[in-house]
Design an enzyme around this catalytic site. Structure first.
Site, PDB file in Angstrom:
ATOM      1  N   HIS A 129       0.854  -1.188   0.000  1.00 46.25           N
ATOM      2  CA  HIS A 129       0.000   0.000   0.000  1.00 46.25           C
ATOM      3  C   HIS A 129       0.881   1.226   0.000  1.00 46.25           C
ATOM      4  CE1 HIS A 129       0.609   0.288   4.338  1.00 46.25           C
ATOM      5  NE2 HIS A 129       0.130  -0.918   4.491  1.00 46.25           N
ATOM      6  N   HIS A 143       7.817   0.739  10.886  1.00 50.52           N
ATOM      7  CA  HIS A 143       8.227   2.020  10.329  1.00 50.52           C
ATOM      8  C   HIS A 143       9.145   2.750  11.284  1.00 50.52           C
ATOM      9  CE1 HIS A 143       6.615   6.084   8.563  1.00 50.52           C
ATOM     10  NE2 HIS A 143       7.723   5.696   7.970  1.00 50.52           N
ATOM     11  N   GLU A 183       5.235  11.736  14.338  1.00 50.54           N
ATOM     12  CA  GLU A 183       3.830  11.433  14.102  1.00 50.54           C
ATOM     13  C   GLU A 183       3.026  11.489  15.398  1.00 50.54           C
ATOM     14  OE1 GLU A 183       3.616   7.578  12.286  1.00 50.54           O
ATOM     15  OE2 GLU A 183       5.272   7.976  10.901  1.00 50.54           O
ATOM     16  N   HIS A 241       4.846   9.198  18.109  1.00 50.71           N
ATOM     17  CA  HIS A 241       6.006   8.439  17.643  1.00 50.71           C
ATOM     18  C   HIS A 241       6.972   9.453  17.044  1.00 50.71           C
ATOM     19  CE1 HIS A 241       2.901   4.966  17.114  1.00 50.71           C
ATOM     20  NE2 HIS A 241       3.352   5.034  18.346  1.00 50.71           N
ATOM     21  N   HIS A 246       7.929   1.990  15.208  1.00 48.83           N
ATOM     22  CA  HIS A 246       6.523   1.735  15.519  1.00 48.83           C
ATOM     23  C   HIS A 246       5.919   0.884  14.416  1.00 48.83           C
ATOM     24  CE1 HIS A 246       6.695   5.485  13.188  1.00 48.83           C
ATOM     25  NE2 HIS A 246       5.544   5.114  12.671  1.00 48.83           N
TER      26      HIS A 246
HETATM   27 FE   LIG Z   1       4.597   5.870  10.846  1.00 45.75          FE
END
Ligand SMILES: [Fe+2]
Length: 444
Positions: free
Chosen positions: A299, A342, A348, A375, A381
């Site tokens: 994705h 990630h 974030e 994060h 994460h």
């Molecule tokens: Fe992320």
């Protein structure tokens, strides 16, 4: 009629002007808007003409923002502002704590004390940059059980309000907006407004953007349409408050370089009878977001879910992006469908408006509506253990993700928590545990 009933009646059937970044014009009284010039020798109907500049006069036309307001009294007619209590509002630079590389998650704010309005209930979680340099952003939450009677404006940045619980009637200088959970409202820098409650309580999130105003992201190969479509943004039409010659005392609070300042006017400053321009508040229904995704495998990065972006001087590098994880179909073949593991140079902050988020289990102690996770830059994460196990084994038939509405404020600099956020009782202890038990499966 109670205040809420009155506000609901007002909010019913509000008219709007549509589009994003375009020149709007509106008059609440016919003939109030001058034609063919901005400052006639005598403005119509005995009004005062005033320009509100949201960009430097000389910024390129594509970035230039200003509105002309035709008002009962000029904004200049006010007594001195004096410092007032900042409450739980904090501003950049954020220096109360050291930036934390750990993953942090909070439960929702506790219920407000009785009599808390939107401004008193504004609680800063953290942020970055410097409000006086017009860089960076702040993450706030709010909770309220009372409508504002006072009026607020923010000189430090624009405010993106993300209701999570309770609909709001936002009365601004340029007119009224209704914003319910699932919608977002934006108040441009310097525009005065009052938040009234349409339900008994209200709760939500606010991104204060000190940097360049939010714009729609470029679409590149997506083409001329998609993501948030410009016509779905709604600006208010002119509506004014007039207390006659006698006037009435109205407290006006201004956030300036990180502090709150108060002055009591002898009239409501929401007295703009007509206006035109592009420095305007707006509301947007996140359910109208046109979600673009993969129809083959993998994705795209979550940047494809960007609703609004505050550009920096570096192309493609946002001061802050507002991203929504809206209902969508997942059809990827041979694909781990939830958000991947990630580490990100961007930082974030995620919040949840309703339901659940597909990478995190909900429920008590989880990622819940009204809560949020942070994060920071390069912190690792991704899906929690339960989600990883489920998604790795799932049968990959087409699947509709339609039980939640999550969002992200993604920013180029780490978010430093305020002291109240770092020490909050509703900071979850043991958030790291959700990634515990991701077992060693390597079999060479
Ligand atoms: Fe992320």
């Amino acid at each position: 009629m109670s205040g809420i009933e009155q506000a609901r009646k007002t909010a019913e059937g509000l008219a709007y002007s549509t589009g994003f970044g375009n020149e709007h014009s509106s008059e609440a009284v016919p003939g109030a808007l001058p034609i063919g010039r901005n400052t006639p020798q005598r403005a119509p109907l005995g009004l005062y003409a005033e320009q509100l500049s949201g960009s430097a006069f000389t910024e390129p036309r594509a970035h230039n923002r200003r509105s002309w307001l035709y008002r009962i009294r000029p904004s200049a007619a006010h007594p001195p502002f004096v410092r007032t209590d900042n409450g739980a509002v904090r501003s950049a630079p954020f220096t109360e704590t050291v930036p934390d590389p750990n993953r942090l998650r909070w439960d929702p704010l506790p219920d407000p004390a009785p009599g808390t309005d939107f401004l008193a209930g504004l609680w800063t979680l953290g942020g970055n940059g410097d409000a006086t340099q017009r860089t960076g952003m702040a993450v706030h939450l709010y909770h309220a059980d009372s409508s504002m009677e006072r009026v607020f404006s923010d000189s430090d940045g624009e405010l993106l309000i993300v209701p999570e619980r309770g609909a709001l009637l936002v009365r601004t200088e340029l007119g009224m907006l209704r914003a319910a959970p699932g919608e977002v409202a934006l108040i441009p820098r310097g525009v005065r407004f009052r938040v009234e409650l349409l339900d008994a309580t209200a709760r939500g999130y606010v991104c204060e953007n000190y940097g360049r105003p939010f714009v729609l992201p470029d679409l590149g190969p997506i083409g001329a349409n998609g993501l948030a479509n410009a016509r779905d943004f709604r600006a208010p039409v002119a509506a004014y408050e007039d207390d006659g010659d006698a006037g009435r005392p109205v407290e006006v609070v201004n956030k300036f370089c990180g502090n709150l300042w108060s002055a009591t006017y002898d009239h409501s400053p929401l007295d703009v009878v007509a206006w035109h321009g592009n420095h305007v508040p707006y509301v947007y229904d996140l359910r109208r977001f046109n979600v673009i995704g993969s129809i083959s495998y993998d994705h795209p990065d979550p940047s494809v879910f960007t609703v609004l972006t505050s550009p920096s001087d570096t192309p493609g590098l946002a001061g802050v992006d507002f991203v929504v994880f809206a209902p969508r179909w997942l059809v990827g073949e041979d694909t781990f469908r939830p958000p991947y593991f990630h580490r990100n140079v961007m930082s974030e902050y995620m919040g949840l408006i309703e339901g659940a988020y597909d990478a995190k289990s909900a429920g008590k102690g989880g990622f819940v509506a009204g809560g949020g996770s942070l994060h920071n830059m390069m912190s690792a994460h991704g899906p929690d253990r339960e989600t990883f196990d489920r998604a790795s084994a799932a049968e990959l038939k087409p699947q509709k993700i339609d039980d939640g509405l999550a969002f992200m404020f993604e920013t180029r600099w780490p978010v430093t928590a305020t002291g109240q956020a770092a020490g909050a009782g509703h900071l979850q202890r043991g958030y790291d545990d959700v990634w515990e038990g991701l077992s060693r499966n390597f079999r060479p």
